[in-house]
Scaffold this motif. Structure first.
Motif, mmCIF file in Angstrom:
data_model
loop_
_atom_site.group_PDB
_atom_site.id
_atom_site.type_symbol
_atom_site.label_atom_id
_atom_site.label_comp_id
_atom_site.label_asym_id
_atom_site.label_seq_id
_atom_site.Cartn_x
_atom_site.Cartn_y
_atom_site.Cartn_z
ATOM 1 N N SER A 1 -5.158 1.083 -3.596
ATOM 2 C CA SER A 1 -4.713 1.296 -4.884
ATOM 3 C C SER A 1 -6.269 1.413 -5.731
ATOM 4 C CB SER A 1 -3.939 0.182 -5.548
ATOM 5 O OG SER A 1 -4.962 -0.904 -5.698
ATOM 6 N N PRO A 2 -6.062 2.067 -6.941
ATOM 7 C CA PRO A 2 -7.556 1.929 -7.767
ATOM 8 C C PRO A 2 -7.879 0.410 -7.977
ATOM 9 C CG PRO A 2 -5.731 3.463 -8.604
ATOM 10 C CD PRO A 2 -5.024 2.689 -7.586
ATOM 11 N N ALA A 3 -7.145 -0.318 -7.957
ATOM 12 C CA ALA A 3 -7.619 -2.003 -8.090
ATOM 13 C C ALA A 3 -8.148 -2.490 -6.708
ATOM 14 C CB ALA A 3 -6.475 -2.659 -8.477
ATOM 15 N N GLY A 4 -8.127 -1.850 -5.805
ATOM 16 C CA GLY A 4 -8.767 -2.177 -4.376
ATOM 17 C C GLY A 4 -7.796 -3.059 -3.553
ATOM 18 N N GLU A 5 -6.251 -2.634 -3.763
ATOM 19 C CA GLU A 5 -5.482 -3.398 -2.942
ATOM 20 C C GLU A 5 -4.769 -2.440 -1.879
ATOM 21 O OE1 GLU A 5 -3.189 -5.561 -6.593
ATOM 22 O OE2 GLU A 5 -2.627 -3.542 -5.981
ATOM 23 N N LEU A 6 -4.796 -2.980 -0.522
ATOM 24 C CA LEU A 6 -4.097 -1.985 0.461
ATOM 25 C C LEU A 6 -2.751 -2.091 0.445
ATOM 26 C CD1 LEU A 6 -6.280 -2.973 3.730
ATOM 27 C CD2 LEU A 6 -6.639 -1.040 2.338
ATOM 28 N N LEU A 7 -2.172 -1.026 0.424
ATOM 29 C CA LEU A 7 -0.333 -0.876 0.446
ATOM 30 C C LEU A 7 -0.041 -0.570 1.654
ATOM 31 C CD1 LEU A 7 -0.337 1.312 -2.952
ATOM 32 C CD2 LEU A 7 -0.292 -1.278 -2.839
ATOM 33 N N CYS B 1 1.362 11.126 -4.234
ATOM 34 C CA CYS B 1 0.213 10.965 -5.060
ATOM 35 C C CYS B 1 0.303 11.001 -6.243
ATOM 36 C CB CYS B 1 -0.916 12.395 -4.696
ATOM 37 S SG CYS B 1 -2.632 12.364 -5.453
ATOM 38 N N VAL B 2 -0.448 10.005 -7.011
ATOM 39 C CA VAL B 2 -0.498 9.793 -8.380
ATOM 40 C C VAL B 2 -1.720 10.961 -8.858
ATOM 41 C CG1 VAL B 2 -0.765 8.328 -10.489
ATOM 42 C CG2 VAL B 2 0.381 7.630 -8.402
ATOM 43 N N LEU B 3 -1.338 11.977 -9.660
ATOM 44 C CA LEU B 3 -2.345 12.689 -10.283
ATOM 45 C C LEU B 3 -3.075 12.079 -11.639
ATOM 46 C CD1 LEU B 3 -0.378 16.018 -10.210
ATOM 47 C CD2 LEU B 3 -2.131 15.042 -8.422
ATOM 48 N N LEU C 1 12.723 7.794 -4.623
ATOM 49 C CA LEU C 1 11.411 7.330 -5.359
ATOM 50 C C LEU C 1 11.675 6.100 -6.133
ATOM 51 C CD1 LEU C 1 8.510 8.348 -5.691
ATOM 52 C CD2 LEU C 1 9.109 10.154 -7.167
ATOM 53 N N THR C 2 11.054 5.040 -6.218
ATOM 54 C CA THR C 2 11.080 3.902 -6.807
ATOM 55 C C THR C 2 9.718 3.663 -7.503
ATOM 56 O OG1 THR C 2 12.906 3.223 -5.754
ATOM 57 C CG2 THR C 2 11.660 1.683 -7.062
ATOM 58 N N ARG C 3 9.677 3.266 -8.816
ATOM 59 C CA ARG C 3 8.507 2.726 -9.659
ATOM 60 C C ARG C 3 8.701 1.483 -9.780
ATOM 61 N NH1 ARG C 3 8.724 4.083 -16.006
ATOM 62 N NH2 ARG C 3 6.393 3.375 -16.549
ATOM 63 N N TYR C 4 7.610 0.807 -9.606
ATOM 64 C CA TYR C 4 7.454 -0.803 -9.691
ATOM 65 C C TYR C 4 6.367 -0.927 -10.702
ATOM 66 C CZ TYR C 4 9.446 -0.346 -5.059
ATOM 67 O OH TYR C 4 10.191 -0.093 -3.891
ATOM 68 N N SER C 5 6.587 -2.252 -11.426
ATOM 69 C CA SER C 5 5.667 -2.562 -12.531
ATOM 70 C C SER C 5 4.358 -3.253 -11.827
ATOM 71 C CB SER C 5 6.398 -3.568 -13.330
ATOM 72 O OG SER C 5 6.800 -4.638 -12.668
ATOM 73 N N GLY C 6 3.443 -3.471 -12.596
ATOM 74 C CA GLY C 6 1.966 -4.392 -11.905
ATOM 75 C C GLY C 6 2.637 -5.650 -11.367
ATOM 76 N N THR C 7 3.654 -6.325 -11.895
ATOM 77 C CA THR C 7 4.108 -7.349 -11.439
ATOM 78 C C THR C 7 5.274 -7.575 -10.335
ATOM 79 O OG1 THR C 7 5.815 -7.797 -13.213
ATOM 80 C CG2 THR C 7 3.445 -8.665 -13.694
ATOM 81 N N GLY C 8 5.628 -6.341 -10.119
ATOM 82 C CA GLY C 8 6.600 -6.287 -8.829
ATOM 83 C C GLY C 8 8.256 -5.814 -9.318
ATOM 84 N N GLY D 1 -1.736 -0.081 -12.592
ATOM 85 C CA GLY D 1 -1.128 -1.189 -11.710
ATOM 86 C C GLY D 1 0.291 -0.952 -11.158
ATOM 87 N N GLU D 2 0.999 0.098 -11.722
ATOM 88 C CA GLU D 2 2.244 0.684 -11.298
ATOM 89 C C GLU D 2 2.217 1.221 -9.938
ATOM 90 O OE1 GLU D 2 4.359 1.111 -15.580
ATOM 91 O OE2 GLU D 2 4.106 2.982 -14.190
ATOM 92 N N VAL D 3 3.221 0.748 -9.245
ATOM 93 C CA VAL D 3 3.350 1.466 -7.717
ATOM 94 C C VAL D 3 4.535 2.304 -7.669
ATOM 95 C CG1 VAL D 3 3.510 0.672 -5.278
ATOM 96 C CG2 VAL D 3 2.081 -0.462 -6.934
ATOM 97 N N TYR D 4 4.473 3.430 -6.730
ATOM 98 C CA TYR D 4 5.512 3.968 -6.614
ATOM 99 C C TYR D 4 5.798 4.416 -5.101
ATOM 100 C CZ TYR D 4 4.969 5.930 -11.424
ATOM 101 O OH TYR D 4 4.735 5.966 -12.805
ATOM 102 N N ALA D 5 6.977 4.171 -4.656
ATOM 103 C CA ALA D 5 7.511 4.206 -3.025
ATOM 104 C C ALA D 5 8.225 5.471 -2.677
ATOM 105 C CB ALA D 5 7.836 2.982 -2.671
ATOM 106 N N LEU D 6 8.152 5.987 -1.743
ATOM 107 C CA LEU D 6 8.823 7.251 -1.487
ATOM 108 C C LEU D 6 9.380 7.022 -0.022
ATOM 109 C CD1 LEU D 6 9.690 10.297 -1.877
ATOM 110 C CD2 LEU D 6 7.719 10.887 -0.573
ATOM 111 N N TYR D 7 10.780 7.228 -0.028
ATOM 112 C CA TYR D 7 11.339 6.415 1.252
ATOM 113 C C TYR D 7 12.741 7.501 1.446
ATOM 114 C CZ TYR D 7 13.096 3.122 -2.077
ATOM 115 O OH TYR D 7 13.871 2.451 -3.024
#
Length: 437
Positions: free
Chosen positions: A371-377, A108-110, A74-81, A42-48
């Protein structure tokens, strides 16, 4: 509904360079999103990135308050944002850079949780999931000079996507594509082994775009990219090429000077490979493009149907990205004219027209991944926020889900503004752990 994720600038950089967050980008600075990816947990990563170029002639300026700069973040977010951690590095297209860079940067998350930052041509850097360190970099700058000297590279891929079973779907660059004296993305392949700091797997090439890249030599062979048991290069490559499998679709030249973009996985053995025709200065709307369905034997089995070259043209704004839910077999595309959704057979199941009031806000977003959970980012290009949009199991319900997500985004954006107090939609983060590579 998940809260939006801010593409936050480290306060350390804002203060060091005295960035005027109220200034227009026409004044020589800006923030740009490259990619967003999600992990199975559920964690999300953003590259900007953030840059400032006030005077290109003053490279020797030492005062950081007025000097030019360019950083990747590069920023890492929890599943709750919540923002868990960030890392940053100076942008350098040089040998020995900690994080390899180039064009078309992607994230990409390997399967083991490691992050892979990739760029053209075939530069891949591995970063630990907690953003604490760079684990490995597969890239050496490849170049030719006037004396035709050559420096080979320990490279990997220009882009990587992961299938449900953990296969790596890769695009790879080659020298001499369409007779250019540089490297352009030209191959799509699959690696079944793990990419680690200790070793990289062999990529088995499936398809190519240009069937006969010119001016290649033995040193241009990619030692880790194989086709039928031997390294790809020269005349040894998958045939027929993608461009040989589709008819000419306009009155201009055939597919020469076409470009290959990042491939995505619809399943372990089915992929969507996008490419588009030559562009023109006077405008390219109406030019041909293909979202090809390719299996893991390299056969083009079909294409994503239902888009018109003019009315649905991705050339407007150059929106050629795709996202795929490989677990349910859905493919998605967003451009200035709509959000499109297909099933694994290539049938268009939904089109949400941005010309209508309910979906007009989508023109401000860029689709990055599913996402693997079926969310469009999706990334809002002006407000620098990531929207997570849950996709229903039935694509007939997509319109209602998007309406709900956009409405929730507006409400939660207001809450986020009160908490963060952004300046001109620029978010500043001072609390989360920050790592400098």
């Amino acid at each position: 509904m998940y809260q939006p994720l801010p593409l936050a600038l480290p306060a350390k950089l804002v203060n060091l360079h005295r960035i005027d967050l109220t200034a227009l980008y026409s004044k020589g600075w800006g923030v740009e999103a490259y990619d967003v990816a999600a992990a199975p947990n559920g964690e999300v990563y953003a590259l900007y990135g953030v840059h400032r170029h006030l005077d290109r002639r003053s490279d020797d300026v030492q005062d950081p308050a007025v000097a030019d700069f360019a950083y990747r973040i590069l920023t890492r977010y929890s599943g709750t944002g919540d923002v868990l951690a960030s890392a940053y590095w100076r942008s350098r297209y040089l040998d020995g850079a900690t994080v390899a860079e180039g064009g078309d940067m992607s994230l990409c998350v390997l399967p083991d949780g490691t992050l892979a930052v990739s760029a053209l041509p075939d530069r891949t850097t591995l970063i630990t999931s907690d953003l604490s360190r760079v684990a490995a970099t597969y890239a050496t700058r490849e170049w030719r000079n006037a004396f035709d000297e050559f420096t080979p590279g320990e490279s990997f891929a220009t882009s990587i996507s992961v299938t449900p079973s953990g296969r790596l779907l890769c695009t790879v660059a080659e020298f001499g594509v369409w007779k250019y004296g540089s490297h352009l993305t030209n191959l799509v392949g699959v690696a079944d082994g793990a990419l680690t700091a200790a070793s990289k797997p062999v990529i088995e090439a499936l398809v190519s775009l240009d069937p006969q890249p010119d001016h290649q030599r033995e040193i241009d062979l990619r030692a880790h990219v194989f086709y039928q048991g031997a390294p790809v290069g020269l005349a040894h490559r998958p045939r027929p090429a993608l461009t040989e499998q589709v008819p000419d679709e306009d009155l201009f030249a055939p597919w020469r000077d076409s470009r290959l973009k990042r491939a995505v996985a619809l399943a372990d053995d089915l992929f969507v490979v996008p490419w588009y025709g030559k562009t023109y200065r006077g405008g390219s709307r109406g030019r041909p493009f293909v979202f090809a369905l390719v299996d893991d034997r390299g056969k083009m089995t079909g294409r994503l149907q239902g888009m018109d070259n003019w009315d649905d043209s991705p050339f407007t704004g150059f929106c050629f990205g795709l996202a795929a839910d490989a677990y349910r077999g859905f493919a998605f595309h967003l451009n200035r004219y709509g959000l499109y959704a297909w099933d694994r057979t290539g049938n268009l199941r939904a089109k949400l027209d941005t010309g209508s009031g309910a979906f007009k806000p989508l023109i401000h977003f860029t689709l990055t991944a599913c996402s693997p959970a079926g969310e469009l980012l999706l990334v809002h290009n002006k407000q620098h926020l990531v929207l997570r949009l849950p996709v229903p199991d039935d694509l007939n319900d997509l319109a209602a889900a998007v309406e709900q997500a956009l409405s929730g985004y507006a409400r939660q954006r207001t809450v986020l503004k009160k908490r963060w107090a952004p300046v001109n939609w620029h978010w500043t983060q001072a609390d989360a752990p920050l790592q400098h590579f």
